[in-house]
Design a protein around this motif. Structure first.
Motif, short mmCIF file in Angstrom:
data_model
loop_
_atom_site.label_atom_id
_atom_site.label_comp_id
_atom_site.label_asym_id
_atom_site.label_seq_id
_atom_site.Cartn_x
_atom_site.Cartn_y
_atom_site.Cartn_z
N MET A 70 0.82 -1.20 0.00
CA MET A 70 0.00 0.00 0.00
C MET A 70 0.86 1.25 0.00
O MET A 70 0.58 2.23 -0.71
CB MET A 70 -0.93 0.00 1.21
CG MET A 70 -1.88 1.19 1.27
SD MET A 70 -3.11 1.15 -0.04
CE MET A 70 -4.31 0.02 0.69
N LEU A 73 2.40 1.68 -3.43
CA LEU A 73 1.40 2.20 -4.36
C LEU A 73 1.17 3.68 -4.13
O LEU A 73 1.00 4.47 -5.07
CB LEU A 73 0.08 1.44 -4.20
CG LEU A 73 0.07 -0.03 -4.62
CD1 LEU A 73 -1.21 -0.70 -4.14
CD2 LEU A 73 0.21 -0.16 -6.13
N GLY A 74 1.19 4.08 -2.85
CA GLY A 74 0.92 5.47 -2.51
C GLY A 74 2.02 6.41 -2.93
O GLY A 74 1.74 7.54 -3.35
N MET A 80 -0.42 0.46 -10.03
CA MET A 80 -1.57 -0.37 -9.67
C MET A 80 -1.58 -1.72 -10.40
O MET A 80 -1.84 -2.76 -9.79
CB MET A 80 -2.88 0.38 -9.96
CG MET A 80 -3.14 1.55 -9.04
SD MET A 80 -3.55 1.00 -7.38
CE MET A 80 -3.24 2.50 -6.44
N GLN A 160 -8.26 6.88 0.26
CA GLN A 160 -7.25 7.48 -0.62
C GLN A 160 -7.05 6.73 -1.92
O GLN A 160 -6.54 7.30 -2.90
CB GLN A 160 -5.91 7.59 0.12
CG GLN A 160 -5.33 6.26 0.58
CD GLN A 160 -3.98 6.40 1.24
OE1 GLN A 160 -3.19 7.26 0.86
NE2 GLN A 160 -3.70 5.56 2.23
N PHE A 161 -7.44 5.46 -1.98
CA PHE A 161 -7.23 4.67 -3.19
C PHE A 161 -8.53 4.31 -3.91
O PHE A 161 -8.50 3.48 -4.81
CB PHE A 161 -6.45 3.40 -2.86
CG PHE A 161 -5.01 3.65 -2.56
CD1 PHE A 161 -4.12 3.99 -3.56
CD2 PHE A 161 -4.53 3.58 -1.26
CE1 PHE A 161 -2.78 4.25 -3.28
CE2 PHE A 161 -3.21 3.83 -0.97
CZ PHE A 161 -2.32 4.17 -1.98
N HIS A 164 -8.52 4.31 -7.67
CA HIS A 164 -7.61 3.40 -8.36
C HIS A 164 -7.92 1.93 -8.10
O HIS A 164 -7.42 1.06 -8.81
CB HIS A 164 -6.17 3.68 -7.94
CG HIS A 164 -5.76 5.11 -8.06
ND1 HIS A 164 -5.48 5.72 -9.26
CD2 HIS A 164 -5.60 6.08 -7.10
CE1 HIS A 164 -5.16 6.98 -9.07
NE2 HIS A 164 -5.21 7.23 -7.76
N ALA A 165 -8.72 1.66 -7.08
CA ALA A 165 -8.93 0.28 -6.65
C ALA A 165 -9.65 -0.55 -7.71
O ALA A 165 -9.43 -1.76 -7.81
CB ALA A 165 -9.71 0.25 -5.34
#
Length: 220
Positions: A70, A73-74, A80, A160-161, A164-165
């Motif tokens: 995570m 990714l951040g 992703m 926050q994701f 993009h999830a």
């Protein structure tokens, strides 16, 4: 204990020295079964932290260097699609581990909480942590659980994701060989019954289920 390194939903992790950490469950419990599964999959080549001691609510493990998936990714060090591909590969590798003396030859070790916060991206490769929910069962349940967790992030307002999830989920589905639809309802029930899942997350499980269904049907 020298320093608190991290706090999860039900456990705290402390530094013992430069090579060991202590994870302690705040509400007590017994880590024996969890440690046994970790040792078993490690003996079969699956990447988990080395265990030094397991007693009561305390698990002394190898200290890992690197961000969580995570975190990677951040900060943009992992995109992703690549993250989803890594996660799908970890699931496939885990499900190749056969369960000794299982009556059903399709039974495998399941993690049941395999998502980007439970993967540490070390220099030697990804390592999977937090095996408290692990058990034996059909691989499709593990895939369904991972997919449902990702899908819930996609529909959870303010996460926050969440933008993009859905891409992560679609890539995960494109990489897996196990169709999660047969076990999706069981995954929803498990998440609903899990005391560590927040009320907000539970309120969006049905939306997440619909998103997983759509993504899986596009693949299978």
């Amino acid at each position: 204990m020298t320093a608190l390194l991290a706090s999860g939903r039900d456990a705290d992790v402390y530094a013992l020295d430069d090579r060991r950490v202590l994870r302690r469950y705040r509400r007590g419990g017994d880590v024996t079964a969890e440690a046994a599964i970790m040792r078993y999959v490690s003996d079969h080549g699956f990447p988990v932290p080395r265990i030094y001691a397991a007693e009561g609510a305390d698990l002394v493990m190898e200290r890992l260097d690197g961000p969580t998936m995570m975190g990677a990714l951040g900060d943009g060090t992992l995109d992703m699609r690549s993250g989803a591909t890594v996660l799908a590969d970890l699931l496939e590798r885990l499900h190749k581990v056969r369960v000794r003396a299982a009556t059903d030859p399709g039974t495998r070790i399941l993690h049941l909480d395999l998502h980007p916060e439970n993967v540490i991206m070390t220099e030697g490769g990804p390592v999977v942590i937090d095996w408290r929910n692990s058990c034996e069962g059909p691989p499709e349940l593990d895939v369904a659980m991972t997919a449902l967790i990702i899908a819930t992030v996609a529909v959870l307002p303010g996460h926050q994701f969440n933008n993009h999830a859905e891409l992560f989920l679609d890539t995960l589905m494109s990489c897996t060989r196990d169709n999660p639809l047969s076990q999706l309802e069981a995954a929803v029930h498990r998440r609903t019954a899990d005391p560590n899942v927040t009320a907000d997350e539970k309120a969006h499980l049905l939306e997440g289920k619909l998103l997983v269904t759509t993504a899986a049907r596009a693949r299978f």
